[in-house]
Design a protein around this motif. Sequence first.
Motif, PDB file in Angstrom:
ATOM      1  N   SER A 216       0.505  -1.220   0.121  1.00 36.45           N
ATOM      2  CA  SER A 216       0.407   0.158   0.272  1.00 36.45           C
ATOM      3  C   SER A 216       0.707   1.346   0.232  1.00 36.45           C
ATOM      4  O   SER A 216       0.265   1.799  -0.995  1.00 36.45           O
ATOM      5  CB  SER A 216      -0.368  -0.031   1.281  1.00 36.45           C
ATOM      6  OG  SER A 216      -2.059  -1.181   1.227  1.00 36.45           O
ATOM      7  N   GLY A 217       1.594   1.862   1.104  1.00 34.71           N
ATOM      8  CA  GLY A 217       2.540   2.947   0.467  1.00 34.71           C
ATOM      9  C   GLY A 217       3.402   2.701   0.343  1.00 34.71           C
ATOM     10  O   GLY A 217       3.295   3.695  -0.896  1.00 34.71           O
ATOM     11  N   ALA A 218       4.477   1.189  -0.563  1.00 36.62           N
ATOM     12  CA  ALA A 218       5.300   1.655  -1.724  1.00 36.62           C
ATOM     13  C   ALA A 218       4.508   1.991  -2.946  1.00 36.62           C
ATOM     14  O   ALA A 218       5.127   3.077  -4.047  1.00 36.62           O
ATOM     15  CB  ALA A 218       5.664   0.260  -2.253  1.00 36.62           C
ATOM     16  N   THR A 219       3.401   1.436  -3.194  1.00 37.71           N
ATOM     17  CA  THR A 219       2.426   1.300  -4.106  1.00 37.71           C
ATOM     18  C   THR A 219       2.293   3.314  -4.535  1.00 37.71           C
ATOM     19  O   THR A 219       1.891   3.831  -5.464  1.00 37.71           O
ATOM     20  CB  THR A 219       0.855   1.204  -4.410  1.00 37.71           C
ATOM     21  OG1 THR A 219       0.980  -0.377  -4.531  1.00 37.71           O
ATOM     22  CG2 THR A 219      -0.020   1.772  -4.721  1.00 37.71           C
TER      23      THR A 219
ATOM     24  N   GLY B  30      12.570  -1.520  -9.126  1.00 37.87           N
ATOM     25  CA  GLY B  30      13.762  -1.182  -9.464  1.00 37.87           C
ATOM     26  C   GLY B  30      13.894   0.184  -8.342  1.00 37.87           C
ATOM     27  O   GLY B  30      15.048   0.858  -7.485  1.00 37.87           O
ATOM     28  N   ASP B  31      12.709   0.725  -8.097  1.00 31.63           N
ATOM     29  CA  ASP B  31      12.510   1.908  -6.809  1.00 31.63           C
ATOM     30  C   ASP B  31      12.116   0.962  -5.263  1.00 31.63           C
ATOM     31  O   ASP B  31      11.362   2.168  -4.757  1.00 31.63           O
ATOM     32  CB  ASP B  31      11.039   2.769  -7.413  1.00 31.63           C
ATOM     33  CG  ASP B  31      11.421   3.199  -8.946  1.00 31.63           C
ATOM     34  OD1 ASP B  31      12.134   4.370  -8.198  1.00 31.63           O
ATOM     35  OD2 ASP B  31      11.492   3.045 -10.120  1.00 31.63           O
ATOM     36  N   TYR B  32      11.883  -0.085  -4.952  1.00 31.71           N
ATOM     37  CA  TYR B  32      11.499  -0.527  -4.266  1.00 31.71           C
ATOM     38  C   TYR B  32      12.171  -0.063  -2.822  1.00 31.71           C
ATOM     39  O   TYR B  32      11.578  -0.056  -1.579  1.00 31.71           O
ATOM     40  CB  TYR B  32      11.667  -2.152  -4.168  1.00 31.71           C
ATOM     41  CG  TYR B  32       9.956  -2.556  -2.964  1.00 31.71           C
ATOM     42  CD1 TYR B  32       8.315  -2.528  -2.885  1.00 31.71           C
ATOM     43  CD2 TYR B  32      11.114  -3.325  -2.207  1.00 31.71           C
ATOM     44  CE1 TYR B  32       7.705  -2.631  -2.373  1.00 31.71           C
ATOM     45  CE2 TYR B  32       9.676  -3.510  -0.931  1.00 31.71           C
ATOM     46  CZ  TYR B  32       8.111  -3.863  -1.422  1.00 31.71           C
ATOM     47  OH  TYR B  32       7.369  -4.238  -0.535  1.00 31.71           O
TER      48      TYR B  32
ATOM     49  N   SER C  68      13.171   5.089   2.883  1.00 33.08           N
ATOM     50  CA  SER C  68      12.404   6.202   3.324  1.00 33.08           C
ATOM     51  C   SER C  68      11.244   6.320   3.592  1.00 33.08           C
ATOM     52  O   SER C  68      11.002   6.966   4.795  1.00 33.08           O
ATOM     53  CB  SER C  68      11.956   7.105   1.603  1.00 33.08           C
ATOM     54  OG  SER C  68      11.225   8.099   1.871  1.00 33.08           O
ATOM     55  N   MET C  69      10.204   5.361   3.766  1.00 29.92           N
ATOM     56  CA  MET C  69       8.656   5.542   4.491  1.00 29.92           C
ATOM     57  C   MET C  69       9.436   4.982   5.876  1.00 29.92           C
ATOM     58  O   MET C  69       8.687   5.791   6.604  1.00 29.92           O
ATOM     59  CB  MET C  69       7.977   4.395   3.821  1.00 29.92           C
ATOM     60  CG  MET C  69       7.293   4.889   2.362  1.00 29.92           C
ATOM     61  SD  MET C  69       5.818   4.158   1.755  1.00 29.92           S
ATOM     62  CE  MET C  69       6.666   2.901   1.490  1.00 29.92           C
ATOM     63  N   ILE C  70      10.060   3.517   5.958  1.00 32.82           N
ATOM     64  CA  ILE C  70      10.194   3.641   7.382  1.00 32.82           C
ATOM     65  C   ILE C  70      11.061   5.054   8.370  1.00 32.82           C
ATOM     66  O   ILE C  70      10.964   3.973   9.506  1.00 32.82           O
ATOM     67  CB  ILE C  70      11.334   1.834   7.549  1.00 32.82           C
ATOM     68  CG1 ILE C  70      10.334   1.185   6.254  1.00 32.82           C
ATOM     69  CG2 ILE C  70      11.947   1.881   8.711  1.00 32.82           C
ATOM     70  CD1 ILE C  70      11.741   0.064   6.428  1.00 32.82           C
TER      71      ILE C  70
END
Length: 404
Positions: free
Chosen positions: A181-184, A335-337, A343-345
Amino acid sequence: MSRALLARNGRRALPLIYGGRRGTDTLSGVHLAARRFIVDMSYSAHFMDFKGSSIASSMKKLVVTKLSPNFREAVSTQTVAVPTPGDADLLVRNRFVGINASDINYSAGRYDPSVKPPFDAGFEGIGEVVGLGLSASSRYTVGDTVAYFGSGAFAECTVVPAKEAVPVPAVKPEFLTLLVSGATAYIALKRLGDLAKGETVLVTAAAGGTGQFAVQFAKQAGCHVIGTCSTNEKAGFLKSIGCDRPINYTAEDLAKTLKKEYPQGIDVVYESVGGSVLELAVNSLANKGRLIVIGFISGYQSASGIPPFKGGTLPVKLLQKSASIRGFFLPHFLGDYREAMSSMIQMFAKGQLVCEVDFGDLAEEGKFVGLDAVFRAVDYMYAGRNLGKVVVEVAPPSVSNSKL
């Protein structure tokens, strides 16, 4: 090495080294084999902490046995042997698993028509490493906490390639919300949204699992954010995470509100509903507007999986506004994961990101606990009752922090 560490295929905690020559041992009378030296290294193929992590010999998992958009019809609970990790794998004892709208697309066989049942269900989990292969032990050890995005998550234990695991500080469900969800939201808005300060962004299903992140990332980019939702409670939540204009579409007309309050149109739309909502979003685009399609949940439970869309005049509408529609499917942006997760963590650790989790506490049968609760959780999400990411607690916390 702890005595609790056992070889899965030998149950020996130490290698056995011996030699001998043909003849008879004078003390025991045992006939000896010809002289040879054997080093039994089978113990090192994989490390399993059965005692410390309470690993049973069998486990439950959810398996797609029939292709159908009806999750309960397509998926069954099976009891199988606990799998053994390969050389470069981890065996993760799942604490929490995440529910996604696309779980139904998966059970209907829409992602890869060549894959036939049976196959394992579920996309994301978080838990503790309770077994690992020899190569994987160079980076991980028993007791480490990891999250992962991959197939087969709806199980009490899942084998995960070590290179695909994401180390996390603790087994918190908030970290689980970031995996899909966040990564999307993070990657889609960054790569396809081209957000600029002062722009207007519309997020549909804004109080859901991925919508909550799209709202926050758009706000962090300095945009004016509009979010659609279905209850006043959800509207209040959206305000609390920075949404400038929550719109409860059950209480006010979405089309009229957008036309009246945003006559210049919407610069960016983060769209996950499809059908009539997608049509409205297209009609509401500003000049040079960008519409990102990240899903169309309104049609997933249908036979085709696609909601009706009147697109006959779409080319004209896009041309007149120099607008664009862009599709986003997370596996195409792996590739962006890593950067997105890192960054989100960090943002979550600094208190800069809200990760709302819905355990189904208000569901009729109570909180989603145990693997079989996945079925209820999917129904709950499709009924539109969730606020935040729907998460199932598969197992209680481990009583041991055993390490190799």
